[in-house]
Design a protein around this motif. Structure first.
Motif, PDB file in Angstrom:
ATOM      1  N   ASN A  87      25.736 -20.554   7.947  1.00  0.00           N
ATOM      2  CA  ASN A  87      26.014 -19.143   7.668  1.00  0.00           C
ATOM      3  C   ASN A  87      25.603 -18.239   8.819  1.00  0.00           C
ATOM      4  O   ASN A  87      25.990 -17.073   8.860  1.00  0.00           O
ATOM      5  CB  ASN A  87      25.284 -18.715   6.386  1.00  0.00           C
ATOM      6  CG  ASN A  87      25.825 -19.439   5.168  1.00  0.00           C
ATOM      7  OD1 ASN A  87      27.032 -19.645   5.045  1.00  0.00           O
ATOM      8  ND2 ASN A  87      24.939 -19.817   4.258  1.00  0.00           N
ATOM      9  N   SER A  88      24.792 -18.764   9.731  1.00  0.00           N
ATOM     10  CA  SER A  88      24.400 -18.004  10.916  1.00  0.00           C
ATOM     11  C   SER A  88      24.169 -18.983  12.064  1.00  0.00           C
ATOM     12  O   SER A  88      24.067 -20.184  11.857  1.00  0.00           O
ATOM     13  CB  SER A  88      23.124 -17.197  10.650  1.00  0.00           C
ATOM     14  OG  SER A  88      22.000 -18.058  10.596  1.00  0.00           O
ATOM     15  N   SER A  89      24.066 -18.433  13.258  1.00  0.00           N
ATOM     16  CA  SER A  89      23.859 -19.284  14.439  1.00  0.00           C
ATOM     17  C   SER A  89      22.487 -19.933  14.436  1.00  0.00           C
ATOM     18  O   SER A  89      22.235 -20.876  15.188  1.00  0.00           O
ATOM     19  CB  SER A  89      24.032 -18.446  15.718  1.00  0.00           C
ATOM     20  OG  SER A  89      23.115 -17.357  15.731  1.00  0.00           O
ATOM     21  N   ASN A  90      21.579 -19.429  13.601  1.00  0.00           N
ATOM     22  CA  ASN A  90      20.238 -20.003  13.530  1.00  0.00           C
ATOM     23  C   ASN A  90      20.186 -21.275  12.685  1.00  0.00           C
ATOM     24  O   ASN A  90      19.210 -22.013  12.748  1.00  0.00           O
ATOM     25  CB  ASN A  90      19.260 -18.987  12.927  1.00  0.00           C
ATOM     26  CG  ASN A  90      19.119 -17.741  13.784  1.00  0.00           C
ATOM     27  OD1 ASN A  90      19.161 -17.810  15.001  1.00  0.00           O
ATOM     28  ND2 ASN A  90      18.971 -16.601  13.128  1.00  0.00           N
ATOM     29  N   GLU A  91      21.206 -21.520  11.874  1.00  0.00           N
ATOM     30  CA  GLU A  91      21.204 -22.669  10.976  1.00  0.00           C
ATOM     31  C   GLU A  91      21.723 -23.917  11.686  1.00  0.00           C
ATOM     32  O   GLU A  91      22.821 -23.917  12.227  1.00  0.00           O
ATOM     33  CB  GLU A  91      22.028 -22.386   9.721  1.00  0.00           C
ATOM     34  CG  GLU A  91      21.419 -21.299   8.853  1.00  0.00           C
ATOM     35  CD  GLU A  91      22.201 -21.069   7.582  1.00  0.00           C
ATOM     36  OE1 GLU A  91      23.081 -21.899   7.250  1.00  0.00           O
ATOM     37  OE2 GLU A  91      21.948 -20.056   6.904  1.00  0.00           O
ATOM     38  N   VAL A  92      20.919 -24.960  11.660  1.00  0.00           N
ATOM     39  CA  VAL A  92      21.246 -26.227  12.316  1.00  0.00           C
ATOM     40  C   VAL A  92      21.077 -27.347  11.306  1.00  0.00           C
ATOM     41  O   VAL A  92      20.123 -27.345  10.519  1.00  0.00           O
ATOM     42  CB  VAL A  92      20.322 -26.474  13.533  1.00  0.00           C
ATOM     43  CG1 VAL A  92      20.606 -27.834  14.169  1.00  0.00           C
ATOM     44  CG2 VAL A  92      20.491 -25.362  14.559  1.00  0.00           C
ATOM     45  N   GLU A  93      22.011 -28.293  11.316  1.00  0.00           N
ATOM     46  CA  GLU A  93      21.836 -29.460  10.457  1.00  0.00           C
ATOM     47  C   GLU A  93      21.327 -30.628  11.290  1.00  0.00           C
ATOM     48  O   GLU A  93      21.922 -30.989  12.313  1.00  0.00           O
ATOM     49  CB  GLU A  93      23.154 -29.856   9.777  1.00  0.00           C
ATOM     50  CG  GLU A  93      22.944 -31.021   8.814  1.00  0.00           C
ATOM     51  CD  GLU A  93      24.202 -31.425   8.067  1.00  0.00           C
ATOM     52  OE1 GLU A  93      24.269 -31.171   6.859  1.00  0.00           O
ATOM     53  OE2 GLU A  93      25.101 -32.014   8.704  1.00  0.00           O
ATOM     54  N   LEU A  94      20.219 -31.198  10.842  1.00  0.00           N
ATOM     55  CA  LEU A  94      19.638 -32.356  11.501  1.00  0.00           C
ATOM     56  C   LEU A  94      19.877 -33.593  10.639  1.00  0.00           C
ATOM     57  O   LEU A  94      19.658 -33.569   9.428  1.00  0.00           O
ATOM     58  CB  LEU A  94      18.140 -32.164  11.727  1.00  0.00           C
ATOM     59  CG  LEU A  94      17.733 -31.020  12.665  1.00  0.00           C
ATOM     60  CD1 LEU A  94      16.219 -30.969  12.800  1.00  0.00           C
ATOM     61  CD2 LEU A  94      18.387 -31.176  14.032  1.00  0.00           C
ATOM     62  N   VAL A  95      20.329 -34.653  11.261  1.00  0.00           N
ATOM     63  CA  VAL A  95      20.511 -35.940  10.602  1.00  0.00           C
ATOM     64  C   VAL A  95      19.317 -36.806  10.961  1.00  0.00           C
ATOM     65  O   VAL A  95      18.810 -36.750  12.088  1.00  0.00           O
ATOM     66  CB  VAL A  95      21.827 -36.604  11.068  1.00  0.00           C
ATOM     67  CG1 VAL A  95      22.032 -37.945  10.388  1.00  0.00           C
ATOM     68  CG2 VAL A  95      23.002 -35.671  10.797  1.00  0.00           C
TER      69      VAL A  95
END
Length: 392
Positions: free
Chosen positions: A222-230
């Protein structure tokens, strides 16, 4: 998508066709329509002529349906329910929500990840479960195995874990049991597991040390700050998944975790208690798979779960069972082999001061229980609830 994954999917489909040649239209493979990955522990069931029958897919998504049917339901916690009139070679299930595809975890992970995660561990106690609050809850748990179908729906208020006691408590306002037989016991076992085995609660420095991480570049937050880590364990996939972290606020917003028996048996059971159980009764855990999904919400500056989905598959063997344990299991239900549960938590008005709360004990798998704790487990298994006969 890796080469090994292509090979595994191809072999699964080939095996399915070989079995079909032998058994006719009684064997098939169930796969994810988007990723083509096999769907493990999907339930296929039918109730006709007052008889309920079911089958479950194995680790390769393969299943044998040995009973006749006019209409067959295929169900899994993470997928849309599907109904067929005949058994095809392959069943394609549609995921209920966004599913992360396969991401290769390199030996060299981005340098910023571990410092960020260590900072999260240091600060999480000030952000998650840091205040006692009351939320409305809507809980459903279901078990399908062989000729048995059981479902329990419960609504009420949940007093979230406070920093001092670290305990949850609930007040049920409505309860409904649906079963194919006379089973009228209530089951809050998965409610306990979902809350006490919370992803953030178990995310610590040992977790960081034992897992490898990678960034899912295809994820759009939803924003550039959100990152998904696997993530996954260093040398095995016995514990793996992914989570979304807001790097600006250093908070985890959602998480998925899939764990197999090798990890669960070594991390969720006391080695001493397990060895004693094996010595005294030959107790041995043979299968233990969990599939856990959680989204977090902020309530008055307090981050708590909002939606939780949990699938639990557990098998254990014993050489003999104590008669007292058999009586106790009859009074509590004894637990189910193949279960899935969902719970929604939402802000609500303040609870009346005269409410009667039921304490929610921590989840357990092997332990020494006292007469007092056994009596309380029996109370939890006999909450007031309406009963209806399953008829689909």
């Amino acid at each position: 998508m890796g080469k090994n994954r292509h090979v595994r999917i191809a072999l699964t489909v080939i095996m399915s066709f070989l079995f079909l040649a032998t058994y006719g239209q009684k064997r098939c493979v169930v796969v994810d329509k988007k990723t083509l990955e096999p769907v493990m522990h999907a339930s296929l069931y039918s109730k006709e002529n007052h008889q309920f029958n079911s089958a479950i897919t194995d680790i390769d998504g393969l299943v044998t349906v040995k009973f006749p049917f006019r209409q067959l339901t295929i169900s899994h916690l993470n997928y849309e329910k599907m109904i067929v009139k005949s058994l095809p070679d392959t069943i394609f299930l549609i995921p209920k929500s966004y599913m992360t595809g396969e991401v290769t975890i390199q030996a060299q992970e981005p340098a910023w990840i571990r410092p960020m995660l260590k900072r999260f561990v240091k600060t999480k106690k000030h952000k998650y479960f840091n205040k006692t609050c009351v939320l409305g809850y809507d809980y459903t748990t279901r078990s399908i195995a062989g000729s048995s179908y059981y479902k329990y729906d419960s609504q009420g208020l949940m007093r979230m874990r406070d920093p001092d006691s670290l305990k949850f408590a609930f007040h049920q306002t409505n309860g409904l049991i649906t079963s194919v037989d006379s089973t009228r016991l209530t089951d809050v076992a998965n409610m306990r597991r979902m809350l006490y085995e919370d992803f953030v609660t178990e995310f610590d420095n040992d977790f960081i040390r034992n897992h490898k991480f990678a960034v899912n570049e295809e994820f759009k937050g939803n924003s550039s700050n959100e990152v998904e880590l696997v993530y996954r364990l260093e040398k095995t996939t016995a514990d793996h998944g992914h989570f979304v972290i807001d790097t600006a606020r250093c908070v985890i917003l959602s998480a998925t975790r899939v764990s197999a028996v090798k990890y669960n048996a070594s991390h969720r059971v006391s080695p001493f208690m397990l060895s004693m159980a094996n010595l005294l009764s030959g107790y041995k855990i043979t299968d233990w798979d969990t599939d856990y999904h959680v989204n977090y919400q902020e309530v008055n500056g307090n981050l708590v779960p909002e939606n939780i989905r949990f699938k639990f598959y557990f098998l254990a063997k014993e050489r003999f069972v104590d008669p007292n344990d058999e009586e106790y299991n009859a009074k509590t239900g004894g637990g189910f082999t193949n279960m899935e549960a969902e719970m929604k938590l939402s802000p609500t008005a303040n609870a009346p001061s005269d409410l009667i709360w039921m304490m929610l004990p921590q989840s357990w798998y092997v332990r020494y229980s006292t007469d007092k704790s056994r009596a309380y487990e029996i109370d939890l298994a006999n909450l007031p609830a309406q009963f209806v006969l399953f008829d689909e």
